[in-house]
Scaffold this motif. Structure first.
Motif, PDB file in Angstrom:
ATOM      1  N   VAL A 208       0.812  -1.174  -0.008  1.00 28.90           N
ATOM      2  CA  VAL A 208       0.036   0.152  -0.144  1.00 28.90           C
ATOM      3  C   VAL A 208       0.790   1.484  -0.009  1.00 28.90           C
ATOM      4  CG1 VAL A 208      -1.411   1.223   1.286  1.00 28.90           C
ATOM      5  CG2 VAL A 208      -2.150  -1.146   1.174  1.00 28.90           C
ATOM      6  N   VAL A 209       2.064   1.227   0.697  1.00 28.41           N
ATOM      7  CA  VAL A 209       2.905   2.545   0.876  1.00 28.41           C
ATOM      8  C   VAL A 209       3.592   2.669  -0.526  1.00 28.41           C
ATOM      9  CG1 VAL A 209       4.979   3.154   1.963  1.00 28.41           C
ATOM     10  CG2 VAL A 209       3.005   2.412   3.283  1.00 28.41           C
ATOM     11  N   GLY A 210       3.649   1.709  -1.369  1.00 31.52           N
ATOM     12  CA  GLY A 210       4.404   1.612  -2.705  1.00 31.52           C
ATOM     13  C   GLY A 210       5.569   0.974  -2.684  1.00 31.52           C
ATOM     14  N   ARG A 211       6.031   0.001  -1.919  1.00 32.92           N
ATOM     15  CA  ARG A 211       7.255  -0.717  -2.279  1.00 32.92           C
ATOM     16  C   ARG A 211       7.133  -1.681  -3.180  1.00 32.92           C
ATOM     17  NH1 ARG A 211      10.912  -4.397   1.997  1.00 32.92           N
ATOM     18  NH2 ARG A 211      12.197  -5.085   0.380  1.00 32.92           N
ATOM     19  N   VAL A 212       8.133  -1.395  -4.127  1.00 27.18           N
ATOM     20  CA  VAL A 212       8.272  -2.332  -5.382  1.00 27.18           C
ATOM     21  C   VAL A 212       9.401  -3.019  -5.566  1.00 27.18           C
ATOM     22  CG1 VAL A 212       6.890  -0.793  -6.705  1.00 27.18           C
ATOM     23  CG2 VAL A 212       9.433  -0.369  -6.471  1.00 27.18           C
ATOM     24  N   PRO A 213       9.654  -4.207  -5.822  1.00 25.58           N
ATOM     25  CA  PRO A 213      10.969  -4.916  -6.053  1.00 25.58           C
ATOM     26  C   PRO A 213      11.993  -4.279  -6.486  1.00 25.58           C
ATOM     27  CG  PRO A 213       9.002  -6.259  -6.896  1.00 25.58           C
ATOM     28  CD  PRO A 213       8.403  -4.853  -6.788  1.00 25.58           C
ATOM     29  N   THR A 214      13.421  -4.401  -6.148  1.00 30.30           N
ATOM     30  CA  THR A 214      14.459  -3.642  -6.592  1.00 30.30           C
ATOM     31  C   THR A 214      15.632  -4.506  -5.998  1.00 30.30           C
ATOM     32  OG1 THR A 214      15.808  -1.541  -6.411  1.00 30.30           O
ATOM     33  CG2 THR A 214      14.631  -2.348  -4.212  1.00 30.30           C
ATOM     34  N   ILE A 215      16.839  -4.079  -5.952  1.00 29.75           N
ATOM     35  CA  ILE A 215      18.063  -4.870  -5.677  1.00 29.75           C
ATOM     36  C   ILE A 215      18.014  -5.112  -4.416  1.00 29.75           C
ATOM     37  CG2 ILE A 215      19.312  -3.953  -7.865  1.00 29.75           C
ATOM     38  CD1 ILE A 215      20.833  -2.366  -5.610  1.00 29.75           C
ATOM     39  N   ARG A 216      18.405  -6.632  -3.804  1.00 30.93           N
ATOM     40  CA  ARG A 216      18.479  -6.858  -2.538  1.00 30.93           C
ATOM     41  C   ARG A 216      19.208  -5.405  -1.673  1.00 30.93           C
ATOM     42  NH1 ARG A 216      17.128  -9.678   0.964  1.00 30.93           N
ATOM     43  NH2 ARG A 216      18.293 -10.439   2.748  1.00 30.93           N
ATOM     44  N   ASN A 217      18.302  -5.066  -0.756  1.00 29.90           N
ATOM     45  CA  ASN A 217      18.736  -4.083   0.274  1.00 29.90           C
ATOM     46  C   ASN A 217      19.050  -2.605  -0.234  1.00 29.90           C
ATOM     47  OD1 ASN A 217      19.036  -5.818   2.678  1.00 29.90           O
ATOM     48  ND2 ASN A 217      20.818  -6.656   1.782  1.00 29.90           N
ATOM     49  N   GLY A 218      18.342  -2.406  -1.517  1.00 29.69           N
ATOM     50  CA  GLY A 218      18.396  -1.147  -2.381  1.00 29.69           C
ATOM     51  C   GLY A 218      17.511  -0.347  -1.899  1.00 29.69           C
ATOM     52  N   PRO A 219      17.115   0.738  -2.375  1.00 25.87           N
ATOM     53  CA  PRO A 219      16.214   1.654  -1.951  1.00 25.87           C
ATOM     54  C   PRO A 219      14.940   1.145  -2.144  1.00 25.87           C
ATOM     55  CG  PRO A 219      17.773   2.654  -3.665  1.00 25.87           C
ATOM     56  CD  PRO A 219      18.317   1.467  -3.351  1.00 25.87           C
ATOM     57  N   ARG A 220      14.107   1.525  -0.988  1.00 25.96           N
ATOM     58  CA  ARG A 220      12.709   1.375  -1.157  1.00 25.96           C
ATOM     59  C   ARG A 220      11.815   1.995  -0.196  1.00 25.96           C
ATOM     60  NH1 ARG A 220      16.198  -2.109   1.041  1.00 25.96           N
ATOM     61  NH2 ARG A 220      16.290  -2.792   3.346  1.00 25.96           N
ATOM     62  N   ALA A 221      10.635   2.229  -0.739  1.00 27.72           N
ATOM     63  CA  ALA A 221       9.595   3.209   0.252  1.00 27.72           C
ATOM     64  C   ALA A 221       9.535   2.735   1.511  1.00 27.72           C
ATOM     65  CB  ALA A 221       8.248   3.034  -0.491  1.00 27.72           C
ATOM     66  N   VAL A 222       9.396   1.569   1.746  1.00 26.33           N
ATOM     67  CA  VAL A 222       9.408   0.931   3.307  1.00 26.33           C
ATOM     68  C   VAL A 222       9.816  -0.618   3.260  1.00 26.33           C
ATOM     69  CG1 VAL A 222       7.082   0.193   2.921  1.00 26.33           C
ATOM     70  CG2 VAL A 222       7.773   0.986   5.093  1.00 26.33           C
ATOM     71  N   ASP A 223      10.226  -0.882   4.502  1.00 26.53           N
ATOM     72  CA  ASP A 223      10.651  -2.249   4.739  1.00 26.53           C
ATOM     73  C   ASP A 223      10.268  -2.692   6.314  1.00 26.53           C
ATOM     74  OD1 ASP A 223      12.083  -4.646   4.591  1.00 26.53           O
ATOM     75  OD2 ASP A 223      13.881  -4.066   5.077  1.00 26.53           O
ATOM     76  N   LEU A 224       9.246  -3.371   6.280  1.00 27.59           N
ATOM     77  CA  LEU A 224       8.854  -3.657   7.656  1.00 27.59           C
ATOM     78  C   LEU A 224       9.205  -5.078   7.868  1.00 27.59           C
ATOM     79  CD1 LEU A 224       5.277  -2.166   7.336  1.00 27.59           C
ATOM     80  CD2 LEU A 224       7.252  -1.076   8.550  1.00 27.59           C
ATOM     81  N   ASP A 225       9.876  -5.516   9.041  1.00 25.38           N
ATOM     82  CA  ASP A 225      10.291  -6.593   9.647  1.00 25.38           C
ATOM     83  C   ASP A 225       9.752  -7.054  10.983  1.00 25.38           C
ATOM     84  OD1 ASP A 225      12.003  -7.300   7.251  1.00 25.38           O
ATOM     85  OD2 ASP A 225      13.462  -5.971   7.935  1.00 25.38           O
ATOM     86  N   ILE A 226       9.770  -8.272  11.053  1.00 25.76           N
ATOM     87  CA  ILE A 226       9.353  -8.911  12.642  1.00 25.76           C
ATOM     88  C   ILE A 226      10.993  -9.230  12.981  1.00 25.76           C
ATOM     89  CG2 ILE A 226       8.295 -10.565  14.095  1.00 25.76           C
ATOM     90  CD1 ILE A 226       6.121 -10.697  11.730  1.00 25.76           C
TER      91      ILE A 226
END
Length: 98
Positions: free
Chosen positions: A35-53
């Motif tokens: 929903v926020v807009g994360r799209v696939p990119t290179i591993r650990n590259g720029p992204r809109a958001v990264d949510l982890d447990i």
């Protein structure tokens, strides 16, 4: 971390209380990323958001097939708790220590 040639970004950690089971929580977090807009990119590259447990109470969880649990490959769509790279992330370790 890891990919340094990218715009500045903020790393944060927070504690939440939920009645969701771990896998259901993971699905919710991935939906939020979409929903926020994360799209696939290179591993650990720029992204809109990264949510982890990072942790879930004191539980140890690994949803990968047992024969795939020997390394950190094949994590996409799977849940490993505690987070397998937790020890590399000072921005997480400091609040956990408190």
């Amino acid at each position: 971390m890891y990919v340094t040639d990218q715009p500045r970004f903020a790393n944060c950690a927070c504690i939440v209380e939920t009645n969701l089971q771990p896998v259901a929580l993971l699905h919710l977090l991935k939906k939020i990323e979409d929903v926020v807009g994360r799209v696939p990119t290179i591993r650990n590259g720029p992204r809109a958001v990264d949510l982890d447990i990072l942790t879930y109470d004191d539980e140890k969880i690994d949803t990968r097939p047992e024969d795939k649990q020997h390394d950190l490959q094949n994590l996409t769509g799977e849940l490993v708790v505690p987070h397998p790279r937790l020890a590399e992330r000072e921005f997480v370790l400091r609040p956990l220590n408190e």
